[in-house]
Design a protein around this motif. Structure first.
Motif, PDB file in Angstrom:
ATOM      1  N   ARG A 169      20.880  26.657  28.027  1.00 39.38           N
ATOM      2  CA  ARG A 169      22.254  26.705  28.485  1.00 39.38           C
ATOM      3  C   ARG A 169      23.202  26.564  27.291  1.00 39.38           C
ATOM      4  O   ARG A 169      22.939  25.765  26.400  1.00 39.38           O
ATOM      5  CB  ARG A 169      22.398  25.539  29.460  1.00 39.38           C
ATOM      6  CG  ARG A 169      23.757  25.206  29.861  1.00 39.38           C
ATOM      7  CD  ARG A 169      23.704  24.242  31.007  1.00 39.38           C
ATOM      8  NE  ARG A 169      25.069  23.979  31.414  1.00 39.38           N
ATOM      9  CZ  ARG A 169      25.412  23.264  32.443  1.00 39.38           C
ATOM     10  NH1 ARG A 169      24.466  22.705  33.176  1.00 39.38           N
ATOM     11  NH2 ARG A 169      26.664  23.079  32.734  1.00 39.38           N
TER      12      ARG A 169
ATOM     13  N   VAL B 149      25.919  25.043  25.468  1.00 40.15           N
ATOM     14  CA  VAL B 149      26.645  23.773  25.602  1.00 40.15           C
ATOM     15  C   VAL B 149      27.748  23.641  24.554  1.00 40.15           C
ATOM     16  O   VAL B 149      28.363  22.569  24.436  1.00 40.15           O
ATOM     17  CB  VAL B 149      25.688  22.546  25.513  1.00 40.15           C
ATOM     18  CG1 VAL B 149      24.650  22.583  26.627  1.00 40.15           C
ATOM     19  CG2 VAL B 149      24.996  22.470  24.152  1.00 40.15           C
TER      20      VAL B 149
ATOM     21  N   ARG C 243      29.240  15.115  29.066  1.00 39.39           N
ATOM     22  CA  ARG C 243      28.524  16.126  29.858  1.00 39.39           C
ATOM     23  C   ARG C 243      27.183  16.451  29.229  1.00 39.39           C
ATOM     24  O   ARG C 243      26.180  16.624  29.921  1.00 39.39           O
ATOM     25  CB  ARG C 243      29.368  17.394  30.021  1.00 39.39           C
ATOM     26  CG  ARG C 243      30.504  17.179  31.021  1.00 39.39           C
ATOM     27  CD  ARG C 243      31.026  18.473  31.570  1.00 39.39           C
ATOM     28  NE  ARG C 243      30.017  19.264  32.248  1.00 39.39           N
ATOM     29  CZ  ARG C 243      30.190  20.564  32.525  1.00 39.39           C
ATOM     30  NH1 ARG C 243      31.294  21.190  32.159  1.00 39.39           N
ATOM     31  NH2 ARG C 243      29.239  21.214  33.163  1.00 39.39           N
ATOM     32  N   ARG C 244      27.159  16.518  27.902  1.00 41.60           N
ATOM     33  CA  ARG C 244      25.875  16.788  27.235  1.00 41.60           C
ATOM     34  C   ARG C 244      24.914  15.619  27.446  1.00 41.60           C
ATOM     35  O   ARG C 244      23.717  15.813  27.611  1.00 41.60           O
ATOM     36  CB  ARG C 244      26.090  17.047  25.746  1.00 41.60           C
ATOM     37  CG  ARG C 244      26.845  18.336  25.508  1.00 41.60           C
ATOM     38  CD  ARG C 244      26.826  18.704  24.044  1.00 41.60           C
ATOM     39  NE  ARG C 244      28.027  19.436  23.675  1.00 41.60           N
ATOM     40  CZ  ARG C 244      28.228  20.003  22.492  1.00 41.60           C
ATOM     41  NH1 ARG C 244      27.306  19.905  21.560  1.00 41.60           N
ATOM     42  NH2 ARG C 244      29.339  20.646  22.244  1.00 41.60           N
TER      43      ARG C 244
ATOM     44  N   ARG D  30      24.794  13.749  30.059  1.00 35.28           N
ATOM     45  CA  ARG D  30      24.256  13.864  31.416  1.00 35.28           C
ATOM     46  C   ARG D  30      23.205  14.966  31.521  1.00 35.28           C
ATOM     47  O   ARG D  30      22.296  14.879  32.338  1.00 35.28           O
ATOM     48  CB  ARG D  30      25.387  14.101  32.430  1.00 35.28           C
ATOM     49  CG  ARG D  30      26.152  12.812  32.754  1.00 35.28           C
ATOM     50  CD  ARG D  30      26.969  12.953  34.027  1.00 35.28           C
ATOM     51  NE  ARG D  30      28.064  13.885  33.871  1.00 35.28           N
ATOM     52  CZ  ARG D  30      29.263  13.572  33.340  1.00 35.28           C
ATOM     53  NH1 ARG D  30      29.493  12.338  32.928  1.00 35.28           N
ATOM     54  NH2 ARG D  30      30.201  14.477  33.222  1.00 35.28           N
ATOM     55  N   LEU D  31      23.322  15.993  30.670  1.00 37.65           N
ATOM     56  CA  LEU D  31      22.299  17.049  30.663  1.00 37.65           C
ATOM     57  C   LEU D  31      21.009  16.585  29.988  1.00 37.65           C
ATOM     58  O   LEU D  31      19.965  17.229  30.125  1.00 37.65           O
ATOM     59  CB  LEU D  31      22.813  18.298  29.944  1.00 37.65           C
ATOM     60  CG  LEU D  31      23.880  19.123  30.664  1.00 37.65           C
ATOM     61  CD1 LEU D  31      24.345  20.266  29.772  1.00 37.65           C
ATOM     62  CD2 LEU D  31      23.337  19.676  31.979  1.00 37.65           C
TER      63      LEU D  31
ATOM     64  N   ARG E 134      16.220  14.096  27.471  1.00 33.79           N
ATOM     65  CA  ARG E 134      15.176  15.108  27.249  1.00 33.79           C
ATOM     66  C   ARG E 134      15.079  15.395  25.752  1.00 33.79           C
ATOM     67  O   ARG E 134      14.058  15.830  25.265  1.00 33.79           O
ATOM     68  CB  ARG E 134      15.518  16.395  27.990  1.00 33.79           C
ATOM     69  CG  ARG E 134      15.643  16.183  29.490  1.00 33.79           C
ATOM     70  CD  ARG E 134      16.045  17.464  30.174  1.00 33.79           C
ATOM     71  NE  ARG E 134      14.971  18.451  30.103  1.00 33.79           N
ATOM     72  CZ  ARG E 134      15.130  19.718  30.483  1.00 33.79           C
ATOM     73  NH1 ARG E 134      16.293  20.141  30.943  1.00 33.79           N
ATOM     74  NH2 ARG E 134      14.118  20.557  30.410  1.00 33.79           N
TER      75      ARG E 134
END
Ligand code: ADP
Ligand code: MG
Length: 241
Positions: free
Chosen positions: A63, A65, A72-73, A75-76, A162
């Motif tokens: 994705r 980013v 937001r990153r 949370r990803l 991750r």
């Protein structure tokens, strides 16, 4: 898991990161090495979203980013180690990590929770502390430097990233603490992708499956630890020969 395409980050006239391209597979242990000022921390800041590139593109888990904010990153699934200042020195190590677990779950730090829920959060926190070999009891403020750095790591793991970015995790550690850290890093879950900036090349070569070397903002070598160690550009950048 992570792709940088021709990423440039500027501070005024200085291109601290200059058209850097690199690609990190899921589960990889990638080291970023290079002399002081090479742009390693700036690469991490660009990946985490704390700094915005002037050009280029950053993809995470397929994705784009590049324009996403740091929260937001996070949370990803892009995680970084917390700084010492984020430790609550008067709380126990378990309480510190429990706060990080609560934060990930979007729970207020002081929100009242039923006992079962609290126990579950503490069990998870205890698991992260076991993975980083930090005792849950005792105030965080009483830890040695090496233990404090491992507690920061436990708090970063509590965010369930991750991709985990570790910027000089062994800084200020004794040789014994650094060796302990290396074995702990090798024991992290295999599906977790780890990028590590580190000056301690023994630690780098003990942990990394692949190494990218930077100098003056540019990639000068990329490959297995043995390939990068043998690269004439790397030897020149390190030894000035
Ligand atoms: P490294 O982590 O490899 O030592 P950095 O990424 O911290 O290098 O820095 C790369 C270059 O960018 C250096 O020349 C440094 O002085 C400069 N730099 C880093 N942060 C800033 C900043 N906030 N403002 C201006 N220049 C910076
Ligand atoms: Mg740095």
């Amino acid at each position: 898991m992570l792709v940088l395409r021709e990423v440039t980050v500027r501070f005024g006239a200085l291109a601290a990161v200059d058209r850097v391209s690199l690609s990190v597979e899921e589960g990889e242990r990638r080291a970023l090495i290079g002399p002081n000022g090479a742009g390693k921390s700036t690469v991490f800041a660009a990946v985490a979203g704390a700094l915005r590139p002037v050009s280029g593109r950053i993809e995470f888990a397929g994705r784009d980013v590049t324009k996403l904010s740091e929260p937001r990153r996070a949370r990803l699934g892009i995680g970084r180690t917390f700084q010492h200042s984020s430790l609550f020195t008067g709380l126990t190590c378990l309480e510190n990590v429990a706060l990080a677990v609560r934060a990930r779950r979007g729970l207020g730090l002081r929100a009242w929770l039923p006992r079962g829920r609290r126990a579950e959060i503490e069990r998870e926190a205890a698991g992260h502390l076991a993975a980083t070999d930090v005792s849950p009891d005792g105030p965080a403020g009483a830890l040695s430097h090496g233990q404090g750095r491992r507690l920061e790591l436990a708090m970063a793991l509590a965010a369930r990233p991750r991709l985990l970015l570790l910027d000089e995790p062994a800084a200020g550690m004794s040789a014994a603490e650094s060796a302990e850290l290396a074995s702990m890093l090798r024991a992290l879950p295999p599906e977790l992708t780890v990028m590590i900036v580190e000056h301690d090349l023994d630690l780098v070569f003990a942990v990394a499956s692949r190494v990218t070397a930077l100098a003056a903002g540019q990639v000068i070598a990329d490959g297995t630890p043995a390939q990068v160690r043998a690269s004439p550009e790397v030897q020149k950048a390190y030894l000035g020969t």
